[in-house]
Design a protein around this motif. Structure first.
Motif, PDB file in Angstrom:
ATOM      1  N   VAL A 175      17.405   1.355   1.552  1.00 20.33           N
ATOM      2  CA  VAL A 175      18.247   0.181   1.314  1.00 20.33           C
ATOM      3  C   VAL A 175      18.594   0.052  -0.168  1.00 20.33           C
ATOM      4  O   VAL A 175      19.689  -0.388  -0.521  1.00 20.33           O
ATOM      5  CB  VAL A 175      17.592  -1.115   1.837  1.00 20.33           C
ATOM      6  CG1 VAL A 175      17.434  -1.067   3.353  1.00 20.33           C
ATOM      7  CG2 VAL A 175      16.251  -1.381   1.176  1.00 20.33           C
ATOM      8  N   ILE A 176      17.662   0.432  -1.048  1.00 20.36           N
ATOM      9  CA  ILE A 176      17.939   0.359  -2.484  1.00 20.36           C
ATOM     10  C   ILE A 176      19.007   1.374  -2.866  1.00 20.36           C
ATOM     11  O   ILE A 176      19.957   1.062  -3.595  1.00 20.36           O
ATOM     12  CB  ILE A 176      16.648   0.589  -3.293  1.00 20.36           C
ATOM     13  CG1 ILE A 176      15.701  -0.600  -3.122  1.00 20.36           C
ATOM     14  CG2 ILE A 176      16.970   0.789  -4.777  1.00 20.36           C
ATOM     15  CD1 ILE A 176      14.361  -0.436  -3.788  1.00 20.36           C
ATOM     16  N   ASN A 177      18.892   2.606  -2.363  1.00 17.83           N
ATOM     17  CA  ASN A 177      19.887   3.634  -2.675  1.00 17.83           C
ATOM     18  C   ASN A 177      21.257   3.289  -2.107  1.00 17.83           C
ATOM     19  O   ASN A 177      22.287   3.597  -2.711  1.00 17.83           O
ATOM     20  CB  ASN A 177      19.434   4.994  -2.139  1.00 17.83           C
ATOM     21  CG  ASN A 177      18.281   5.576  -2.928  1.00 17.83           C
ATOM     22  OD1 ASN A 177      18.075   5.218  -4.092  1.00 17.83           O
ATOM     23  ND2 ASN A 177      17.502   6.450  -2.311  1.00 17.83           N
ATOM     24  N   SER A 178      21.260   2.620  -0.954  1.00 19.33           N
ATOM     25  CA  SER A 178      22.535   2.189  -0.375  1.00 19.33           C
ATOM     26  C   SER A 178      23.222   1.182  -1.280  1.00 19.33           C
ATOM     27  O   SER A 178      24.442   1.248  -1.513  1.00 19.33           O
ATOM     28  CB  SER A 178      22.285   1.568   1.006  1.00 19.33           C
ATOM     29  OG  SER A 178      23.478   1.017   1.537  1.00 19.33           O
ATOM     30  N   PHE A 179      22.436   0.249  -1.847  1.00 17.35           N
ATOM     31  CA  PHE A 179      22.997  -0.745  -2.759  1.00 17.35           C
ATOM     32  C   PHE A 179      23.483  -0.078  -4.045  1.00 17.35           C
ATOM     33  O   PHE A 179      24.551  -0.409  -4.567  1.00 17.35           O
ATOM     34  CB  PHE A 179      21.950  -1.807  -3.078  1.00 17.35           C
ATOM     35  CG  PHE A 179      22.435  -2.878  -4.020  1.00 17.35           C
ATOM     36  CD1 PHE A 179      23.228  -3.912  -3.556  1.00 17.35           C
ATOM     37  CD2 PHE A 179      22.105  -2.841  -5.366  1.00 17.35           C
ATOM     38  CE1 PHE A 179      23.685  -4.905  -4.411  1.00 17.35           C
ATOM     39  CE2 PHE A 179      22.557  -3.815  -6.234  1.00 17.35           C
ATOM     40  CZ  PHE A 179      23.348  -4.855  -5.756  1.00 17.35           C
ATOM     41  N   ASP A 184       0.810  -1.221   0.000  1.00 22.13           N
ATOM     42  CA  ASP A 184       0.000   0.000   0.000  1.00 22.13           C
ATOM     43  C   ASP A 184       0.845   1.273   0.000  1.00 22.13           C
ATOM     44  O   ASP A 184       0.389   2.327  -0.455  1.00 22.13           O
ATOM     45  CB  ASP A 184      -0.976   0.003   1.177  1.00 22.13           C
ATOM     46  CG  ASP A 184      -0.299  -0.169   2.535  1.00 22.13           C
ATOM     47  OD1 ASP A 184       0.951  -0.251   2.581  1.00 22.13           O
ATOM     48  OD2 ASP A 184      -1.020  -0.251   3.557  1.00 22.13           O
ATOM     49  N   VAL A 185       2.105   1.186   0.461  1.00 23.20           N
ATOM     50  CA  VAL A 185       2.947   2.384   0.525  1.00 23.20           C
ATOM     51  C   VAL A 185       3.390   2.858  -0.859  1.00 23.20           C
ATOM     52  O   VAL A 185       3.912   3.968  -1.006  1.00 23.20           O
ATOM     53  CB  VAL A 185       4.194   2.150   1.409  1.00 23.20           C
ATOM     54  CG1 VAL A 185       3.777   1.940   2.859  1.00 23.20           C
ATOM     55  CG2 VAL A 185       5.015   0.964   0.906  1.00 23.20           C
ATOM     56  N   GLU A 245      11.850   3.707   3.820  1.00 22.29           N
ATOM     57  CA  GLU A 245      12.741   2.659   4.327  1.00 22.29           C
ATOM     58  C   GLU A 245      13.231   1.765   3.194  1.00 22.29           C
ATOM     59  O   GLU A 245      14.401   1.370   3.164  1.00 22.29           O
ATOM     60  CB  GLU A 245      12.016   1.825   5.385  1.00 22.29           C
ATOM     61  CG  GLU A 245      11.779   2.550   6.698  1.00 22.29           C
ATOM     62  CD  GLU A 245      10.959   1.740   7.677  1.00 22.29           C
ATOM     63  OE1 GLU A 245      11.310   1.723   8.876  1.00 22.29           O
ATOM     64  OE2 GLU A 245       9.966   1.118   7.260  1.00 22.29           O
ATOM     65  N   VAL A 246      12.343   1.447   2.251  1.00 26.63           N
ATOM     66  CA  VAL A 246      12.744   0.638   1.106  1.00 26.63           C
ATOM     67  C   VAL A 246      13.730   1.402   0.231  1.00 26.63           C
ATOM     68  O   VAL A 246      14.762   0.865  -0.190  1.00 26.63           O
ATOM     69  CB  VAL A 246      11.509   0.219   0.274  1.00 26.63           C
ATOM     70  CG1 VAL A 246      11.944  -0.591  -0.941  1.00 26.63           C
ATOM     71  CG2 VAL A 246      10.546  -0.590   1.120  1.00 26.63           C
ATOM     72  N   ASN A 255      20.890  -1.949  11.647  1.00 28.21           N
ATOM     73  CA  ASN A 255      20.317  -0.657  11.300  1.00 28.21           C
ATOM     74  C   ASN A 255      19.129  -0.374  12.217  1.00 28.21           C
ATOM     75  O   ASN A 255      18.030  -0.871  12.015  1.00 28.21           O
ATOM     76  CB  ASN A 255      19.864  -0.650   9.834  1.00 28.21           C
ATOM     77  CG  ASN A 255      19.501   0.751   9.361  1.00 28.21           C
ATOM     78  OD1 ASN A 255      19.280   1.644  10.165  1.00 28.21           O
ATOM     79  ND2 ASN A 255      19.440   0.912   8.046  1.00 28.21           N
ATOM     80  N   GLU A 256      19.372   0.427  13.251  1.00 35.11           N
ATOM     81  CA  GLU A 256      18.335   0.683  14.244  1.00 35.11           C
ATOM     82  C   GLU A 256      17.193   1.522  13.684  1.00 35.11           C
ATOM     83  O   GLU A 256      16.077   1.488  14.191  1.00 35.11           O
ATOM     84  CB  GLU A 256      18.957   1.386  15.457  1.00 35.11           C
ATOM     85  CG  GLU A 256      19.986   0.522  16.192  1.00 35.11           C
ATOM     86  CD  GLU A 256      20.585   1.243  17.383  1.00 35.11           C
ATOM     87  OE1 GLU A 256      20.229   2.432  17.583  1.00 35.11           O
ATOM     88  OE2 GLU A 256      21.392   0.632  18.110  1.00 35.11           O
ATOM     89  N   SER A 257      17.449   2.286  12.624  1.00 30.33           N
ATOM     90  CA  SER A 257      16.428   3.168  12.067  1.00 30.33           C
ATOM     91  C   SER A 257      15.598   2.483  10.989  1.00 30.33           C
ATOM     92  O   SER A 257      14.669   3.076  10.457  1.00 30.33           O
ATOM     93  CB  SER A 257      17.087   4.426  11.475  1.00 30.33           C
ATOM     94  OG  SER A 257      17.919   4.070  10.389  1.00 30.33           O
ATOM     95  N   ASN A 258      15.909   1.233  10.659  1.00 29.91           N
ATOM     96  CA  ASN A 258      15.214   0.559   9.569  1.00 29.91           C
ATOM     97  C   ASN A 258      14.943  -0.890   9.944  1.00 29.91           C
ATOM     98  O   ASN A 258      15.693  -1.495  10.714  1.00 29.91           O
ATOM     99  CB  ASN A 258      16.056   0.619   8.286  1.00 29.91           C
ATOM    100  CG  ASN A 258      15.205   0.569   7.029  1.00 29.91           C
ATOM    101  OD1 ASN A 258      14.142  -0.035   7.019  1.00 29.91           O
ATOM    102  ND2 ASN A 258      15.675   1.211   5.973  1.00 29.91           N
TER     103      ASN A 258
END
Length: 530
Positions: free
Chosen positions: A90-94, A58-59, A86-87, A121-124
């Motif tokens: 992680v994608i941008n980090s990769f 839904d996001v 949040e998604v 990763n405490e924030s994710n």
């Protein structure tokens, strides 16, 4: 008079396809090549009379609605416990790691992915996209209300993505026949699950960067990878989904998630680009799904820029990866482009323009890539190697300067180079001078354009339009099932499939014959000399 391509498809589909209800599920992906192919396919089927839905978290709903304003299919949403931000994190980090050369080979990619599992990763909620896929799969299978809502729709077929294996167990939970959409080139590591043979002497494994012409050491490397890559896939991609399946009492007593796939659609595996290889009846290969005739360029300013280029235009399309990379790399790009005697259209989404940007370069946050490639004044494309753009370049006969960064991009560019319509540059050693020289070589040497034109003619000389062919096979499966398409290898054990029992019997027989010969010769010698 120009005929609307969509109208043309409607006319064809209406003659061959009965209406069916189809559910697409491409997992947790917010956008990207897999989603674009799925949406294009879903839209084509909807436009031609099928009732098509796409199941998404839904996001992503608001973004999808804004992106797919002309869509003809509908959405079903999954209530998830994470955010789109949040998604994206992680994608941008990769992607950032990819731009820094940390995914330049299969082993480097595996190391990069495995290292994320160890991160805290405490924030994710997750540290890589694979975890997003697993979490989403668990949410879907746990949500009784969602499953009940889906079952009430009485779907005839489920369509899933080869790289997101949740659809294998979702189909079982919904009691639906299903097909798999494979966006990258056919990977031996995946189709081996369907018992499709892949001889490592001439069938390159995915992520190997090899072609079908290999040296001795390349064959040794490929032989290793064709055994090792499926093992890694099982550990980091398939096993987490298998664990979820067991959690919900699905896929019982089966080690192979792929055992019930009806048809495997290779939507980017045309012989104009792909190396010849054996396949079974349940593998359907088509021309690039997004490779279509170019539409007129409606942006008058952009059209004027293209047509005013006396020596032609170079198209730069590096995806979103390059825009989060170092300023040094972007400066190398900009300074190389500024020296070119051609105009340049650069898909560039950063807010800050490189200082060395030349007057010949036009920055655009979005480009109609397929339509630009179809314009006769576009002489070449510099590209990161995503499969959809590669097929569009082949379809329109456009030479390519490839700068691959991760996953299948290296293999896609390797195919273009092997066929003679591209040159490749290693992003880890790229300089402004090497980039300038490579672009000039590809554009000024007529050989690249001639080969690209030949490959385009081969691709266009296709009996079936991809949307028509895939629809025909889907309708065939809905009517008749897929048992008649399955290889007999599906029911064989490991020992039977690799003929270990037969080889053992033959070896034993040879041993018996040799023993008999030995005994016979021994008796004969004894009689002669006694």
């Amino acid at each position: 008079m120009m005929i609307d391509f969509r109208f043309f498809l409607v006319m064809i589909f209406s003659q061959i396809v009965a209406s069916s209800k189809i559910l697409f599920y491409v997992g947790c992906l917010p956008m990207g090549s897999h989603v674009r192919v799925a949406n294009f396919w879903a839209n084509s089927l909807s436009t031609c009379g099928h009732d098509v839905y796409s199941l998404i978290p839904d996001v992503y709903y608001e973004r999808r609605v804004q992106t797919d304003k002309n869509k003809a299919f509908s959405y079903l949403t999954i209530p998830v416990n994470y955010t789109a931000e949040e998604v994206n994190e992680v994608i941008n980090s990769f992607l950032e790691k990819s731009a820094n050369g940390e995914t330049s080979s299969f082993f480097a990619t595996v190391n990069t992915i495995l290292s994320t599992f160890a991160q805290n990763n405490e924030s994710n909620k997750f540290t890589n996209a694979l975890q997003v896929s697993t979490i989403t799969c668990d949410i879907v299978l746990k949500d009784a209300e969602l499953l009940k809502r889906i079952q009430k729709e009485n779907f005839d077929l489920l369509v899933g993505d080869s790289m997101l294996p949740c659809h294998h167990v979702l189909a079982e939970r919904l009691h639906l026949p299903y097909v798999t959409m494979d966006t990258p080139p056919i990977l031996p590591s995946l189709v081996s699950k369907l018992h499709v043979p892949s001889n490592p002497a001439y069938v390159p494994e995915g992520y190997s960067h090899l072609t079908d012409k290999m040296s001795f050491f390349e064959r040794v490397k490929n032989s290793f990878l064709i055994q090792f890559v499926p093992f890694i896939f099982d550990i980091i991609v398939h096993q987490p989904i298998q664990n979820i399946a067991e959690k919900y009492s699905l896929n019982n007593n089966k080690k192979n998630l792929f055992s019930n796939v009806g048809i495997w659609f290779g939507v980017n595996c045309h012989p104009a680009l792909e190396f010849p290889r054996p396949i079974t009846n349940n593998i359907v290969c088509t021309r690039g799904m997004l490779s279509t005739p170019a539409n007129p360029i409606l942006d008058n300013e952009l059209l004027s820029f293209i047509e005013s280029a006396e020596r032609g235009v170079i198209l730069i399309s590096m995806g979103s990866t390059i825009n989060i990379s170092s300023n040094v790399l972007l400066e190398s790009f900009a300074s190389a482009f500024a020296r070119l005697p051609y105009k340049v259209i650069w898909r560039y989404t950063s807010n800050v323009s490189p200082p060395s940007l030349g007057n010949n370069t036009k920055l655009m946050s979005w480009i109609p890539q397929n339509d630009l490639l179809g314009h006769p004044n576009v002489k070449a494309m510099m590209y990161h190697g995503g499969i959809n753009g590669v097929y569009q370049a082949v379809y329109h006969g456009t030479p390519v300067i490839g700068i691959p960064m991760y996953q299948d991009q290296h293999d896609n560019i390797a195919r273009l180079v092997a066929h003679g319509m591209a040159e490749v540059i290693d992003i880890n050693t790229l300089t402004s001078e090497s980039l300038y020289q490579t672009i000039m070589k590809v554009v000024s040497n007529k050989r690249y354009g001639d080969i690209a034109s030949l490959r385009s003619k081969i691709m266009r000389d296709t009996v079936h339009i991809p949307q028509v062919e895939t629809a025909k096979w889907m309708e065939h499966m809905i009517k008749f099932g897929s048992d008649h398409l399955q290889s007999g290898a599906k029911s064989l054990t490991f020992i039977e499939y690799y003929l270990i029992d037969s080889i053992a019997i033959l070896m034993l027989l040879c041993l018996v014959i040799l023993m008999c010969l030995y005994r016979g010769v021994k008796l004969l010698v004894r009689k002669i000399y006694t």
